[in-house]
Scaffold this motif. Structure first.
Motif, PDB file in Angstrom:
ATOM      1  N   ALA A  13       0.802  -1.232   0.000  1.00  0.00           N
ATOM      2  CA  ALA A  13       0.000   0.000   0.000  1.00  0.00           C
ATOM      3  C   ALA A  13       0.831   1.276   0.000  1.00  0.00           C
ATOM      4  CB  ALA A  13      -0.939   0.014   1.203  1.00  0.00           C
ATOM      5  N   ASN A  14       2.134   1.161   0.267  1.00  0.00           N
ATOM      6  CA  ASN A  14       2.999   2.340   0.406  1.00  0.00           C
ATOM      7  C   ASN A  14       2.388   3.312   1.418  1.00  0.00           C
ATOM      8  OD1 ASN A  14       4.264   5.070  -1.614  1.00  0.00           O
ATOM      9  ND2 ASN A  14       5.425   3.810  -0.219  1.00  0.00           N
ATOM     10  N   ALA A  15       1.886   2.722   2.518  1.00  0.00           N
ATOM     11  CA  ALA A  15       1.209   3.500   3.552  1.00  0.00           C
ATOM     12  C   ALA A  15       1.981   3.545   4.863  1.00  0.00           C
ATOM     13  CB  ALA A  15      -0.180   2.910   3.820  1.00  0.00           C
ATOM     14  N   ALA A  16       2.818   2.522   5.119  1.00  0.00           N
ATOM     15  CA  ALA A  16       3.495   2.463   6.414  1.00  0.00           C
ATOM     16  C   ALA A  16       4.950   2.024   6.271  1.00  0.00           C
ATOM     17  CB  ALA A  16       2.728   1.542   7.364  1.00  0.00           C
ATOM     18  N   ARG A  17       5.191   0.717   6.070  1.00  0.00           N
ATOM     19  CA  ARG A  17       6.558   0.197   6.113  1.00  0.00           C
ATOM     20  C   ARG A  17       7.502   0.884   5.134  1.00  0.00           C
ATOM     21  NH1 ARG A  17       4.301  -5.770   5.628  1.00  0.00           N
ATOM     22  NH2 ARG A  17       2.955  -4.512   4.308  1.00  0.00           N
ATOM     23  N   SER A  18       7.113   0.998   3.873  1.00  0.00           N
ATOM     24  CA  SER A  18       8.016   1.610   2.890  1.00  0.00           C
ATOM     25  C   SER A  18       8.177   3.108   3.146  1.00  0.00           C
ATOM     26  CB  SER A  18       7.537   1.342   1.462  1.00  0.00           C
ATOM     27  OG  SER A  18       6.183   1.723   1.305  1.00  0.00           O
ATOM     28  N   GLN A  19       7.143   3.748   3.667  1.00  0.00           N
ATOM     29  CA  GLN A  19       7.249   5.167   4.024  1.00  0.00           C
ATOM     30  C   GLN A  19       8.220   5.346   5.190  1.00  0.00           C
ATOM     31  OE1 GLN A  19       5.893   7.739   2.433  1.00  0.00           O
ATOM     32  NE2 GLN A  19       4.558   6.615   1.047  1.00  0.00           N
ATOM     33  N   LEU A  20       8.098   4.468   6.188  1.00  0.00           N
ATOM     34  CA  LEU A  20       9.021   4.513   7.327  1.00  0.00           C
ATOM     35  C   LEU A  20      10.456   4.329   6.842  1.00  0.00           C
ATOM     36  CD1 LEU A  20       7.041   2.297   9.886  1.00  0.00           C
ATOM     37  CD2 LEU A  20       7.396   4.779  10.039  1.00  0.00           C
ATOM     38  N   ALA A  21      10.661   3.343   5.973  1.00  0.00           N
ATOM     39  CA  ALA A  21      12.010   3.048   5.480  1.00  0.00           C
ATOM     40  C   ALA A  21      12.578   4.213   4.681  1.00  0.00           C
ATOM     41  CB  ALA A  21      11.981   1.775   4.631  1.00  0.00           C
ATOM     42  N   GLU A  22      11.763   4.804   3.819  1.00  0.00           N
ATOM     43  CA  GLU A  22      12.218   5.951   3.020  1.00  0.00           C
ATOM     44  C   GLU A  22      12.677   7.088   3.932  1.00  0.00           C
ATOM     45  OE1 GLU A  22      10.468   9.299  -0.140  1.00  0.00           O
ATOM     46  OE2 GLU A  22       9.228   7.572   0.371  1.00  0.00           O
ATOM     47  N   ALA A  23      11.840   7.452   4.895  1.00  0.00           N
ATOM     48  CA  ALA A  23      12.177   8.562   5.804  1.00  0.00           C
ATOM     49  C   ALA A  23      13.373   8.214   6.682  1.00  0.00           C
ATOM     50  CB  ALA A  23      10.960   8.907   6.664  1.00  0.00           C
ATOM     51  N   LEU A  24      13.442   6.976   7.149  1.00  0.00           N
ATOM     52  CA  LEU A  24      14.548   6.566   8.011  1.00  0.00           C
ATOM     53  C   LEU A  24      15.885   6.558   7.280  1.00  0.00           C
ATOM     54  CD1 LEU A  24      12.779   3.750  10.008  1.00  0.00           C
ATOM     55  CD2 LEU A  24      13.815   5.803  10.996  1.00  0.00           C
ATOM     56  N   LEU A  25      15.907   6.092   6.032  1.00  0.00           N
ATOM     57  CA  LEU A  25      17.171   6.100   5.295  1.00  0.00           C
ATOM     58  C   LEU A  25      17.614   7.537   5.019  1.00  0.00           C
ATOM     59  CD1 LEU A  25      19.536   4.669   3.998  1.00  0.00           C
ATOM     60  CD2 LEU A  25      18.178   4.438   1.906  1.00  0.00           C
ATOM     61  N   ARG A  26      16.682   8.404   4.663  1.00  0.00           N
ATOM     62  CA  ARG A  26      17.038   9.823   4.464  1.00  0.00           C
ATOM     63  C   ARG A  26      17.610  10.412   5.749  1.00  0.00           C
ATOM     64  NH1 ARG A  26      11.767  11.764   1.064  1.00  0.00           N
ATOM     65  NH2 ARG A  26      12.457  10.913  -0.925  1.00  0.00           N
ATOM     66  N   HIS A  27      16.993  10.064   6.861  1.00  0.00           N
ATOM     67  CA  HIS A  27      17.426  10.579   8.155  1.00  0.00           C
ATOM     68  C   HIS A  27      18.790  10.003   8.553  1.00  0.00           C
ATOM     69  CE1 HIS A  27      17.062  11.986  12.297  1.00  0.00           C
ATOM     70  NE2 HIS A  27      17.399  10.775  12.688  1.00  0.00           N
ATOM     71  N   THR A  28      19.002   8.732   8.283  1.00  0.00           N
ATOM     72  CA  THR A  28      20.208   8.030   8.713  1.00  0.00           C
ATOM     73  C   THR A  28      21.427   8.392   7.879  1.00  0.00           C
ATOM     74  OG1 THR A  28      18.851   6.199   9.505  1.00  0.00           O
ATOM     75  CG2 THR A  28      21.188   5.727   9.163  1.00  0.00           C
ATOM     76  N   GLN A  44      -2.848   5.526   0.695  1.00  0.00           N
ATOM     77  CA  GLN A  44      -2.399   6.824   1.199  1.00  0.00           C
ATOM     78  C   GLN A  44      -1.551   6.572   2.430  1.00  0.00           C
ATOM     79  OE1 GLN A  44      -6.049   8.885   1.931  1.00  0.00           O
ATOM     80  NE2 GLN A  44      -6.448   7.851   3.847  1.00  0.00           N
ATOM     81  N   VAL A  45      -0.716   7.539   2.776  1.00  0.00           N
ATOM     82  CA  VAL A  45       0.148   7.385   3.941  1.00  0.00           C
ATOM     83  C   VAL A  45      -0.721   7.367   5.196  1.00  0.00           C
ATOM     84  CG1 VAL A  45       2.075   8.351   5.242  1.00  0.00           C
ATOM     85  CG2 VAL A  45       2.037   8.582   2.752  1.00  0.00           C
ATOM     86  N   ASP A  46      -0.533   6.344   6.004  1.00  0.00           N
ATOM     87  CA  ASP A  46      -1.297   6.226   7.243  1.00  0.00           C
ATOM     88  C   ASP A  46      -0.838   7.329   8.203  1.00  0.00           C
ATOM     89  OD1 ASP A  46      -1.883   5.243  10.054  1.00  0.00           O
ATOM     90  OD2 ASP A  46      -2.784   3.615   8.889  1.00  0.00           O
ATOM     91  N   PRO A  47      -1.759   8.063   8.809  1.00  0.00           N
ATOM     92  CA  PRO A  47      -1.387   9.142   9.729  1.00  0.00           C
ATOM     93  C   PRO A  47      -0.509   8.665  10.894  1.00  0.00           C
ATOM     94  CG  PRO A  47      -3.760   9.155   9.328  1.00  0.00           C
ATOM     95  CD  PRO A  47      -3.203   7.951   8.635  1.00  0.00           C
ATOM     96  N   ARG A  48      -0.651   7.398  11.272  1.00  0.00           N
ATOM     97  CA  ARG A  48       0.175   6.856  12.355  1.00  0.00           C
ATOM     98  C   ARG A  48       1.636   6.707  11.923  1.00  0.00           C
ATOM     99  NH1 ARG A  48      -3.772   1.897  13.407  1.00  0.00           N
ATOM    100  NH2 ARG A  48      -3.728   2.091  11.138  1.00  0.00           N
ATOM    101  N   ILE A  58      11.877  12.924  12.959  1.00  0.00           N
ATOM    102  CA  ILE A  58      12.307  12.616  11.593  1.00  0.00           C
ATOM    103  C   ILE A  58      11.419  13.356  10.618  1.00  0.00           C
ATOM    104  CG2 ILE A  58      12.563  10.768   9.890  1.00  0.00           C
ATOM    105  CD1 ILE A  58      13.278   8.923  12.277  1.00  0.00           C
ATOM    106  N   ASP A  59      12.045  14.014   9.661  1.00  0.00           N
ATOM    107  CA  ASP A  59      11.338  14.823   8.669  1.00  0.00           C
ATOM    108  C   ASP A  59      10.422  13.961   7.806  1.00  0.00           C
ATOM    109  OD1 ASP A  59      10.554  16.895   7.001  1.00  0.00           O
ATOM    110  OD2 ASP A  59      12.426  16.915   5.863  1.00  0.00           O
ATOM    111  N   THR A  60       9.168  14.372   7.665  1.00  0.00           N
ATOM    112  CA  THR A  60       8.201  13.644   6.844  1.00  0.00           C
ATOM    113  C   THR A  60       7.798  14.441   5.603  1.00  0.00           C
ATOM    114  OG1 THR A  60       6.353  14.519   8.139  1.00  0.00           O
ATOM    115  CG2 THR A  60       7.284  12.412   8.855  1.00  0.00           C
ATOM    116  N   THR A  61       8.479  15.531   5.353  1.00  0.00           N
ATOM    117  CA  THR A  61       8.157  16.376   4.209  1.00  0.00           C
ATOM    118  C   THR A  61       8.217  15.569   2.920  1.00  0.00           C
ATOM    119  OG1 THR A  61       9.164  18.249   5.353  1.00  0.00           O
ATOM    120  CG2 THR A  61       8.803  18.491   2.978  1.00  0.00           C
ATOM    121  N   GLY A  62       7.192  15.701   2.115  1.00  0.00           N
ATOM    122  CA  GLY A  62       7.179  15.074   0.793  1.00  0.00           C
ATOM    123  C   GLY A  62       6.758  13.618   0.779  1.00  0.00           C
ATOM    124  N   LEU A  63       6.476  13.031   1.935  1.00  0.00           N
ATOM    125  CA  LEU A  63       6.035  11.636   1.913  1.00  0.00           C
ATOM    126  C   LEU A  63       4.628  11.556   1.334  1.00  0.00           C
ATOM    127  CD1 LEU A  63       7.210  10.116   5.328  1.00  0.00           C
ATOM    128  CD2 LEU A  63       8.306   9.964   3.093  1.00  0.00           C
TER     129      LEU A  63
END
Length: 137
Positions: A13-28, A44-48, A58-63
């Motif tokens: 769904a590109n709603a949670a796990r892949s969004q977390l991974a994208e933001a985490l790699l950018r942050h890391t 859609q991205v889950d608000p949680r 962690i920055d969520t801009t553009g997710l």
């Protein structure tokens, strides 16, 4: 300076796990990696997801939830699937790069207490190891 490695994280769904991974790699390690994410059936991205990332600062801009179709002709150094179903569905896609299959429980459907923070922590640990190993090459 060598070019950054391009990494595509994929789940359904590109709603949670892949969004977390994208933001985490950018942050890391945004110095060495460009992170992207997509889903085979995006919603859609889950608000949680946003809340769990924001809790750690962690920055969520553009997710945003994106279809794998946006990246079909993309050149990636790594394509990382985050669940067994997406690994199977992505197998025939004409996306270049080393393919890695990671399997994390979907926090959207999990009944665990604090599932999003738990998944965030698990993915973050895996990403830190990925960065450590890939930067040694």
């Amino acid at each position: 300076m060598p070019a950054k490695s391009r990494v595509l994280f994929v789940c359904i769904a590109n709603a949670a796990r892949s969004q977390l991974a994208e933001a985490l790699l950018r942050h890391t390690d945004s110095e060495h990696f460009e992170a992207y994410s997509a889903g085979s059936a995006p919603t859609q991205v889950d608000p949680r997801t946003i809340a769990a990332l924001a809790h750690l600062g962690i920055d969520t801009t553009g997710l945003r939830s994106k279809s794998i179709d946006e990246f079909k002709l993309g050149e990636f150094d790594y394509v990382i699937t985050l669940c067994d179903k997406s690994a199977y569905e992505c197998e025939p896609l004409p996306i270049s790069g080393e393919r890695l299959a990671w399997d994390f429980e979907d926090p959207v459907t999990s009944e665990k207490h604090d599932a999003f923070r738990h998944t965030l922590h698990e993915i973050h640990e895996r990403i830190k190891m990925f960065v450590l190993v890939k930067n040694k090459r």
